[in-house]
Design a protein around this motif. Structure first.
Motif, mmCIF file in Angstrom:
data_model
loop_
_atom_site.group_PDB
_atom_site.id
_atom_site.type_symbol
_atom_site.label_atom_id
_atom_site.label_comp_id
_atom_site.label_asym_id
_atom_site.label_seq_id
_atom_site.Cartn_x
_atom_site.Cartn_y
_atom_site.Cartn_z
ATOM 1 N N GLY A 20 0.836 -1.202 0.000
ATOM 2 C CA GLY A 20 0.000 0.000 0.000
ATOM 3 C C GLY A 20 0.869 1.250 0.000
ATOM 4 N N GLU A 207 8.952 -5.971 1.395
ATOM 5 C CA GLU A 207 7.683 -6.574 0.990
ATOM 6 C C GLU A 207 7.732 -7.031 -0.469
ATOM 7 O OE1 GLU A 207 4.188 -5.096 2.775
ATOM 8 O OE2 GLU A 207 2.933 -5.507 1.036
ATOM 9 N N ASP A 210 9.551 -10.242 -0.439
ATOM 10 C CA ASP A 210 8.690 -11.324 0.056
ATOM 11 C C ASP A 210 7.722 -11.776 -1.035
ATOM 12 O OD1 ASP A 210 9.944 -11.087 2.449
ATOM 13 O OD2 ASP A 210 8.308 -10.059 3.489
ATOM 14 N N GLY B 8 -2.864 2.660 3.729
ATOM 15 C CA GLY B 8 -1.609 1.932 3.582
ATOM 16 C C GLY B 8 -0.478 2.889 3.250
ATOM 17 N N PRO B 37 0.821 -9.419 6.346
ATOM 18 C CA PRO B 37 1.422 -10.580 5.713
ATOM 19 C C PRO B 37 2.921 -10.429 5.489
ATOM 20 C CG PRO B 37 -0.192 -9.498 4.274
ATOM 21 C CD PRO B 37 -0.203 -8.777 5.550
ATOM 22 N N ALA B 38 3.392 -9.197 5.330
ATOM 23 C CA ALA B 38 4.815 -9.033 5.059
ATOM 24 C C ALA B 38 5.641 -8.991 6.351
ATOM 25 C CB ALA B 38 5.057 -7.774 4.247
ATOM 26 N N ARG B 40 6.041 -6.898 8.765
ATOM 27 C CA ARG B 40 6.875 -5.705 8.856
ATOM 28 C C ARG B 40 7.214 -5.322 10.287
ATOM 29 N NH1 ARG B 40 3.879 -1.320 6.403
ATOM 30 N NH2 ARG B 40 2.073 -2.645 6.409
ATOM 31 N N ILE B 103 -15.631 -24.575 3.297
ATOM 32 C CA ILE B 103 -16.256 -23.257 3.356
ATOM 33 C C ILE B 103 -15.732 -22.492 4.565
ATOM 34 C CG2 ILE B 103 -18.442 -22.001 3.494
ATOM 35 C CD1 ILE B 103 -18.086 -23.677 0.969
ATOM 36 N N HIS B 106 -12.259 -21.315 3.955
ATOM 37 C CA HIS B 106 -12.240 -20.142 3.074
ATOM 38 C C HIS B 106 -12.646 -18.884 3.833
ATOM 39 C CE1 HIS B 106 -12.798 -17.515 -0.301
ATOM 40 N NE2 HIS B 106 -14.035 -17.315 0.067
ATOM 41 N N LEU B 107 -13.763 -18.990 4.555
ATOM 42 C CA LEU B 107 -14.269 -17.817 5.275
ATOM 43 C C LEU B 107 -13.244 -17.319 6.285
ATOM 44 C CD1 LEU B 107 -17.998 -18.725 5.951
ATOM 45 C CD2 LEU B 107 -17.153 -16.819 4.585
ATOM 46 N N ALA B 112 -12.357 -11.117 2.685
ATOM 47 C CA ALA B 112 -12.072 -9.764 3.134
ATOM 48 C C ALA B 112 -12.928 -9.506 4.361
ATOM 49 C CB ALA B 112 -12.406 -8.783 2.029
ATOM 50 N N GLN B 115 -10.099 -10.922 8.447
ATOM 51 C CA GLN B 115 -8.887 -10.426 9.098
ATOM 52 C C GLN B 115 -9.208 -9.325 10.095
ATOM 53 O OE1 GLN B 115 -5.970 -8.711 6.576
ATOM 54 N NE2 GLN B 115 -4.489 -10.313 6.997
ATOM 55 N N PRO B 141 -4.060 -3.947 6.229
ATOM 56 C CA PRO B 141 -4.059 -3.093 5.051
ATOM 57 C C PRO B 141 -5.396 -3.274 4.336
ATOM 58 C CG PRO B 141 -2.682 -5.027 4.676
ATOM 59 C CD PRO B 141 -3.143 -5.083 6.098
ATOM 60 N N GLN B 143 -8.113 -1.521 1.141
ATOM 61 C CA GLN B 143 -8.362 -0.522 0.116
ATOM 62 C C GLN B 143 -8.945 0.708 0.804
ATOM 63 O OE1 GLN B 143 -7.127 -0.323 -2.944
ATOM 64 N NE2 GLN B 143 -8.391 -1.915 -3.819
ATOM 65 N N ARG B 154 -20.068 -7.391 9.420
ATOM 66 C CA ARG B 154 -20.130 -7.919 8.065
ATOM 67 C C ARG B 154 -19.882 -9.426 8.047
ATOM 68 N NH1 ARG B 154 -16.597 -4.343 5.600
ATOM 69 N NH2 ARG B 154 -14.993 -5.914 5.697
ATOM 70 N N ARG B 157 -22.670 -11.359 9.519
ATOM 71 C CA ARG B 157 -23.790 -11.393 8.594
ATOM 72 C C ARG B 157 -23.588 -12.499 7.554
ATOM 73 N NH1 ARG B 157 -24.125 -5.830 7.624
ATOM 74 N NH2 ARG B 157 -22.992 -6.171 5.708
ATOM 75 N N THR B 158 -22.373 -12.597 7.063
ATOM 76 C CA THR B 158 -22.101 -13.635 6.063
ATOM 77 C C THR B 158 -22.292 -15.028 6.664
ATOM 78 O OG1 THR B 158 -20.525 -12.225 4.944
ATOM 79 C CG2 THR B 158 -20.381 -14.560 4.489
#
Lengths: 322, 366
Positions: A20, A207, A210, B8, B37-38, B40, B103, B106-107, B112, B115, B141, B143, B154, B157-158
Motif C-alpha cells: 500500500g 515486501e 517477500d 496503507g 502478511p509481510a 513488517r 467453506i 475459506h471464510l 475480506a 482479518q 491493510p 483498500q 459484516r 452477517r455472512t
C-alpha cells in the motif's frame, strides 16, 4: 503495433503488485501510457470502484464502458464481488425471478462465501479483455495490453492463487473448469506477468522481496520490478567534502544549515542506491527507476513516467545466460 | 486500548510500535498487535519470526529502571478464528466438522473482513490477559481503512446469512415468506448446483449444519466486540501523512467515527517536513563553498538552494494540510512527526519515532 515494447508489456496481461502506498495505480497508469505511445491499445484495470486512474488524467469515469484517457489508452474497473454476483446471476437459468425471490443480497453473500469465486470471475474478465481466454470465441481482442492495478500484496497473491486452489479442491462443474482454464493462462509467462512496485524504503523493498519469494514458490518470476519515487541525483560524490566543511566550519547558520541539508540528500540518495541493489538481489531483476513526481500524479507527470519507462527498457533485458 | 487506523503506506505499523514503546517506556505493560502478511513489525522491532503468541521485546539500552514491558505479536487470523470455533463448539465432533470444512477454511482464511474481525477478536483475548495493561492494535491493510469498523458485523452477517442457510436447504432460514422462498430456494439450489458442481453445495450444507448452535455464541461475541469498539476503553488514533490521498482517507475515517459517536483520541501526521526558514544569501553560500574548495561553487550553490527551496515548498504544503486536519479535529490533538532518515526498522528508530509522539496517546481516552 509499432515501436519498442517494454519487456513486461510484451505480455498481454500485466499484474501490478506492491505494498500500500507504493504508487501501484500511478505505475499502472504510466505503463498503460507507455504501451499506448508504442502504438498498442492499452487498458488499465482498477480492482475497486475508485477511478484513481481516470482522475489522474482529470477524467470522470465513463459508466458505459472503458474511459478514454489518451489515444489508445483506456481505463476501467472491476469490483470482484459485484463481478461474482453478476456471473452467478448471468448463468442462472431462472434469472430474474430467482433474484427477485431471494433478494440481490442473497447472491452477494453467496458470492462472498463461495471459495475463490470473486477472484476467478475477476481473472476470467481480465483474460477475456486481453483475448487470452481459450473459451472465448472473439478472434480479435479489444486490447493489446491489459494492465491490472492489483490490491495490496497479500490480497493480490491470493487472487493469483485462486485458480490453482479451486482446481486443487477437486469437484466438477463450470467453476472447476473455469479454475483449470485460468490456471493455464495465469501461469503462462507468454501471457501474464507480474510487475513488482516498491519505494526506496526498507520496508517496501522487503515486501517486494517477500512477494517475489512467494511468486517463486508458485513457479512465477516477476516480469518487471519498478522502484518508484526515486529522488534525483543532485550532487556529485566529490561535492560532499566541501559541503561537509561548510556545514561544520563556522559559516553563517543559514549557510551551514543549507550545506547540511544537501549532505542529508547525498546520504539519503546513497541509501536509495543500496536499497535498489537489495531490491535487485531479492527479486532477481534490475529495478526500473521512476522519479518522485513531488505531488499527486497528473497527465503531465504520468507522461514523464511513461517516457522514463520507455527509455529504460534497454536496461531491462533478461539476464544473459552464463 | 488503542486502535491505529489509516491508509496503507503512511507508516501505521511503525507508529503502532512507537506508540506501544512510548507507553512501555512510561512504565506500562503493553502489547502491540500487528496484522501484516509481510511481517513488517517483526522487522521494525528487530524481531524475527514474530508469531501469534505475544513475545517480550528486549528494551536494552532504551529503558530506565521505571520502564514497563513491551510485548509484540503478529496476528494469525486463521489461528484466532480456529480458537473461536474451539471455544464455541458444543462437541469435539462439531469442532472437527467445522475446522475441516472447506467453506469454513475459506471464510476464516481469505474473505475480506475476516482479518479485521479476527484482529478485534484477538484484542478481546488479550484484554483478558493480566500480563498487559494496554494494547495497541495496528489494523490490516485495506483498500478502504474505514472498512475495519464494519468488519465484525459484516462477517457475522455472512456466516449467519440467509443465502448460506437457504443454499443449505435449511427451511428455518426462509422466514415468513416461507413457501414462496422455498420454491425460489429450490430453484437457486438447482442452478447453483449446476454452476458450481456438487462438491461445493454439499460442503456449504455441512458447514451450515455444523454451525447450528454456535450461531448465538458468535453473534454475542460480535456484539461484544462492537460494544468494545464503541466504549471508553478504546481510543482510535488516525494516522496519515502529508499526501492528499492519505489525508482524504483520514478525513473519511474521522467522519465515520463521528457517525458512530466515537471521537478519535488523536491523529498523527507522519513524515511532515519541518520548515527550515529563510535560506542563506546565495552570494554567502557560494563564497563559503569557494572557500571550502568546491570545484564549481556557483553551480553547487545553485543546486543547494534548489534543495532548500524545494524543502520549503514541501514544508509549506504539508503545514497547510496539518492546519486543515487540526481545524477539522479541534480540540482533538494532531501530532506531527518529522521524516526519519533512514526509515525506522530497528528498535532505536522506533524509539526515535516514539519520542516524536510526545505522549500523544496519554492525551486520548483509554
Amino acid at each position: 503495433m509499432t515501436g519498442a515494447v517494454l519487456p513486461p508489456l510484451g505480455r498481454p496481461i500485466c499484474f501490478v503488485f506492491g505494498k500500500g502506498g507504493t504508487g501501484k495505480s500511478t505505475v499502472a497508469a504510466a505503463l498503460g501510457l507507455a504501451a499506448s505511445r508504442a502504438g498498442r491499445r492499452a487498458l488499465v484495470v482498477e480492482l475497486a470502484d475508485r477511478a484513481m486512474v481516470p482522475h489522474a488524467f482529470g477524467r470522470e469515469p465513463d459508466s458505459d464502458g472503458p474511459t478514454e484517457l489518451a489515444p489508445r489508452l483506456y481505463a476501467t474497473s472491476i469490483e470482484p464481488e459485484v463481478a461474482a454476483e453478476e456471473h452467478l446471476v448471468e448463468r442462472l437459468g431462472v434469472g430474474r425471478l430467482v433474484t427477485r425471490l431471494t433478494g440481490g443480497r442473497g447472491f452477494r453473500e453467496f458470492a462472498r462465501a463461495a471459495p475463490g469465486v470473486p477472484e476467478l470471475v475477476t481473472l476470467e474478465r481480465i483474460a477475456r479483455l486481453a483475448g487470452v481466454d481459450p473459451s472465448d470465441e472473439t478472434a480479435d481482442p479489444a486490447w493489446d495490453n491489459v494492465i491490472v492495478d492489483c490490491p495490496a500484496t497479500g490480497h493480490a497473491l491470493a487472487m493469483l492463487a485462486a485458480p490453482e486452489q479451486v482446481a486443487a479442491a477437486g469437484g466438477e462443474g463450470p467453476l472447476a473448469e473455469l479454475a483449470a482454464r485460468l490456471a493455464g493462462v495465469i501461469d503462462d509467462p507468454a501471457i501474464a506477468g507480474v510487475v513488482l512496485v516498491a519505494l526506496p524504503r526498507e520496508l517496501a523493498v522487503g515486501e517486494a522481496g517477500d512477494a517475489a519469494d512467494e511468486l517463486a514458490r508458485r513457479g512465477i518470476s516477476p516480469a518487471g520490478v519498478v522502484l518508484n519515487r526515486v529522488a534525483a541525483d543532485r550532487f556529485l560524490p566529490a561535492e560532499r567534502d566541501p559541503l561537509e566543511r561548510v556545514a561544520t566550519d563556522g559559516a553563517a547558520p543559514a549557510v551551514a544549515a543549507a550545506a547540511s541539508m544537501a549532505i542529508e540528500q547525498i546520504v539519503a540518495r546513497a541509501a536509495e542506491v543500496a536499497l535498489r541493489a537489495e531490491l535487485t538481489r531479492r527479486t532477481g531483476l534490475p529495478a526500473l527507476e521512476l522519479p518522485d513526481l513531488a505531488g499527486p500524479p497528473d497527465a503531465e507527470g504520468l507522461g514523464l513516467l511513461a517516457e522514463r519507462l520507455a527509455a529504460t527498457a534497454g536496461a531491462h533485458l533478461p539476464p544473459r545466460r552464463a | 486500548m488503542v486502535v491505529c487506523l489509516g491508509a496503507g503506506g503512511v507508516g501505521k505499523t511503525s507508529l503502532s510500535a512507537a506508540l506501544a514503546l512510548d507507553m512501555a517506556l512510561a512504565g506500562q505493560r503493553v502489547a502491540v498487535v500487528t496484522i501484516d502478511p509481510a511481517r513488517r513489525l517483526a522487522g521494525a522491532l528487530g524481531l524475527d519470526g514474530l508469531g501469534d503468541e505475544p513475545r517480550r521485546v528486549a528494551l536494552d539500552g532504551l529503558a530506565g529502571n521505571d520502564a514497563g514491558e513491551l510485548w509484540a505479536l503478529q496476528l494469525d487470523p486463521a489461528a484466532t478464528f480456529d480458537r473461536l470455533v474451539v471455544r464455541h463448539a458444543g462437541s469435539d465432533e462439531q469442532r472437527e466438522r467445522i475446522l475441516g470444512n472447506r467453506i469454513y477454511r475459506h471464510l476464516s482464511r481469505s474473505v475480506a473482513g475476516s482479518q479485521d474481525f479476527m484482529a478485534v477478536e484477538r484484542l478481546f483475548e488479550l484484554l483478558g490477559d493480566d500480563r498487559f495493561e494496554r494494547i495497541v492494535l495496528d489494523t490490516p491493510p485495506a483498500q478502504n481503512a474505514v472498512d475495519f469498523l464494519d468488519a465484525p458485523a459484516r462477517i457475522v452477517r455472512t456466516m449467519q446469512g440467509k443465502a448460506l442457510r437457504m443454499l443449505s436447504g435449511t427451511g428455518d432460514a426462509l422466514g415468513p415468506a416461507g413457501r414462496l422462498f422455498d420454491l425460489g430456494g429450490q430453484a437457486v439450489i438447482a442452478v447453483v448446483e449446476r454452476v458450481t458442481g456438487s462438491g461445493l453445495l454439499s460442503e456449504i450444507r455441512e458447514f451450515v449444519g455444523a454451525f447450528e448452535g454456535m450461531r448465538e455464541g458468535f453473534a454475542e461475541r460480535a456484539g461484544e466486540i462492537e460494544e468494545l469498539l464503541g466504549s471508553d476503553r478504546t481510543g482510535f488514533v488516525v494516522i496519515a501523512d502529508a499526501s492528499p490521498a492519505a489525508l482524504a482517507d483520514a478525513r473519511a475515517l474521522i467522519d465515520r467515527l463521528e457517525e458512530r459517536e466515537i471521537p478519535a483520541a488523536a491523529a498523527v501526521m507522519n513524515r511532515i517536513p519541518e520548515a527550515a526558514g529563510p535560506g542563506p544569501a546565495p552570494g554567502e553560500l557560494r563564497d563559503a563553498l569557494t572557500g571550502a574548495g568546491a570545484a564549481d561553487p556557483a553551480d553547487l550553490a545553485a543546486r543547494v538552494l534548489d534543495v532548500w527551496n524545494q524543502r520549503e515548498r514541501a514544508a509549506g504544503a504539508a503545514a497547510a494540510r496539518v492546519r486543515e486536519l487540526r481545524e477539522r479535529l479541534a480540540p482533538i490533538p494532531v501530532v506531527t512527526i518529522a521524516p526519519l532518515a533512514p526509515e525506522p526498522v530497528e528498535l532505536t528508530g522506533i524509539a526515535e519515532l516514539a519520542r516524536g509522539l510526545d505522549g500523544a496517546p496519554e492525551r486520548g481516552r483509554g
